[in-house]
Design an enzyme around this catalytic site. Sequence first.
Site, PDB file in Angstrom:
ATOM      1  N   GLU A   1      42.239  36.598  37.731  1.00  0.00           N
ATOM      2  CA  GLU A   1      41.203  37.576  37.343  1.00  0.00           C
ATOM      3  C   GLU A   1      41.524  38.323  36.069  1.00  0.00           C
ATOM      4  O   GLU A   1      40.640  38.631  35.273  1.00  0.00           O
ATOM      5  CB  GLU A   1      40.989  38.583  38.484  1.00  0.00           C
ATOM      6  CG  GLU A   1      40.177  38.071  39.649  1.00  0.00           C
ATOM      7  CD  GLU A   1      40.978  37.264  40.665  1.00  0.00           C
ATOM      8  OE1 GLU A   1      42.146  36.911  40.359  1.00  0.00           O
ATOM      9  OE2 GLU A   1      40.441  36.978  41.743  1.00  0.00           O
TER      10      GLU A   1
ATOM     11  N   GLU B   1      42.377  34.703  47.893  1.00  0.00           N
ATOM     12  CA  GLU B   1      42.219  35.911  48.721  1.00  0.00           C
ATOM     13  C   GLU B   1      41.711  35.556  50.122  1.00  0.00           C
ATOM     14  O   GLU B   1      42.120  36.158  51.106  1.00  0.00           O
ATOM     15  CB  GLU B   1      41.286  36.910  48.019  1.00  0.00           C
ATOM     16  CG  GLU B   1      41.962  37.534  46.795  1.00  0.00           C
ATOM     17  CD  GLU B   1      41.050  38.466  46.014  1.00  0.00           C
ATOM     18  OE1 GLU B   1      39.995  37.990  45.538  1.00  0.00           O
ATOM     19  OE2 GLU B   1      41.373  39.660  45.896  1.00  0.00           O
TER      20      GLU B   1
END
Length: 693
Positions: free
Chosen positions: A125, A105
């Site tokens: 995740e 990210e």
Amino acid sequence: MSQVVRYELRDGIGVITVDNPPVNALGRDVRAGLVEGLRQGLADAGAQALVVTGAGRTFPAGADIREFGQPPQEPGLPSVIDEYEQSDKLIVAAIHGTALGGGLEVALGCDYRVAAPTAKVGLPEVKLGILPGAGGTQRLPRLIGAQAALDMIVSGNHVPAAKAKELGIIDEIIEGDLVEGAIAYAKKLVAAKAPRRPIRDMQVKLDNPNLFEEFEASIAKRQRGFLAPFHCIKAVKAATELPIEQGLKRERELFQELVTSPQSKAQRHVFFAEREVAKVPGLAKDVAKREIKTAAVIGAGTMGGGIAMNFANAGIPVYVLEVKQEALDKGLAVVRRNYENSAKRGRLTMEQVEQRMSLIRPTLSYDDFKDVDLVIEAVFENMDIKKQIFAKLDEVCKPGAILASNTSTLSIDEIASATKRPQDVIGMHFFSPANVMKLLENVRGEKTSDEVIATVMDLSKRIGKVGVLVGNCYGFVGNRMLHQRGAEAVALVNEGASPAQVDKVLTDFGFPMGQFAMSDLAGIDVGYRIREERRKAGEDVPASWLDKLAEQGRLGQKTSAGVYKYEAGSRTPIPDPEVDRLIEEFRKEQGITPRQVSDQEILERCLYVMVNEGAKILEEGIAKRSLEVDIVWIYGYGFPVYRGGPMFWADQVGLKTILDAVKGYQEKLGGEQWKPAALLERLVSEGKGFGSL
Ligand code: NAD
């Protein structure tokens, strides 16, 4: 400047380096350091552009999981990334190792991304029951399109650099020194007056208007019960419908729902527990391990063939021994068919099939065992035969060879007593199908040496298994608890439930199959034979309608009829009115008047009885830690990962609730299985859970 992030000017480019070993996790200090480094770079008149990278073995590999569940600490990762994305200077992320989760990210907050050829990127995740919560679900689809982003985010799988370049995540692969290459790349961009390229300004590519519905349908079966994959889909969908700021807000809401959910807590527990089980309490870290270069398996039946495949897959040559050539041929043919099926599905090349088959060496003679480092016995579940075999192994195997048994229920100590080297004997209990199931229950005998334990735990990982060390008792951890659940399931049917009702409660809870569908898969004759043996030995084993099935030749899936019936070639259980009649008859014979049994009662009796047995297993030290019981059930029996395993789940239900129910059933039904475990009583009186042990 922060301790964990440094800034330097190199050749006209400002280089921000995260240096937070071992994996540059994005804890608070790193986040603050990233902001500081950026501001320094922006203020540095000498820096024409910036590069952000990781020291040591990797680009930041994710969030600092220890911060989960803690109050948020500023600066949050989303705001750090926003600041990078809105910087005045062009930023290049230089990626090596694994840029995962928050790491990727951060890279998506930069204008350009370059990577070492061996780098991997990913947003894993979902595997922890959450979603990428720092813009990943909004930026990745803008960069590579909704379909490819969904594939990555919902699977959580890593993507190697070359593939990432194809997808458009990586702009350039750098051979040689990564940071030097990244600096050169940044300078080239500056020279070409390349524009800044914030992902927030990009439009999501969505070719198929039904993508989200279709994607959801495609994962519905595999991800049944899990929340996170479906939230991931919602978040990516938001990226296609909302402007970035609103999309980021939506992502945050969905993230919050997940991170506070019992599911994500359970999945994080499993994540840590899986790593923790490898560390055996009380076993010194430096205990010597024996080298395992060659192995042997005795018996080429259901288990033996699959066990041998694990070794061949890991590149370890393995003998397979049978008494008769015919049995050997049959066993090896099954192994070959398994490999060829994998090849048909594109998982192996035919060359790999041949290479693996060449590592599996059929034999009828123990002479071949003279030099092997490890033998695993997988013959019939019969103590006399096993003892004869271990006595033979004691004669032929070299000193220091590890002698293991795959027994499901028999005493490792008694098996070891047939040898003069009980310190080298251990249980290695594989689960069926042995080439697929990840659990390996390693059973320590009274005299098993630490060296043998350490070697076998290590080997478990090498052959792709999750090894759990357990103590020696009837059924060890897994089957001992399963036995209680099975007996309860049968009792519930005796009292009035149908097998299908019991199974549905279990599959609704999240098990891949119910108790009776599982009996059909394993074979109704297996339990029947055990009961018959015990009856012959004079034990008082009550009559069961399952005996009648076995006597009628309804042996389960293999005869297309067991507790359920099966259409030819199908594994889907279909309730059979004939079996209902047979059960009805059995109830009459036993003088039982059937009653309505509620789903709640089924759930409590099937699961609480397991929790109570699990507590006894802990109390006796058969498992040292509750997380071991959880891992056994997750990897051996399909306990839903999102419930964290039986003991973790029990803590979530509340041990007082469970104890009260156990006492209630003890009063109503009696029996040793409902006698509350002393440990359960103690934990309740102390207001603690299994997790506190
Ligand atoms: P199986 O009947 O399919 O295979 C046993 C094989 O051993 C047969 O091929 C037989 O020919 C061979 N054999 C018998 N005596 C032998 C001897 N003296 N020397 C060499 N080979 C001999 O049985 P299985 O299901 O593979 O079970 C094997 C062991 O694994 C048992 O101890 C069982 O409890 C255990 N186990 C079974 C399962 C399962 O689901 N089937 C799961 C875990 C453990």
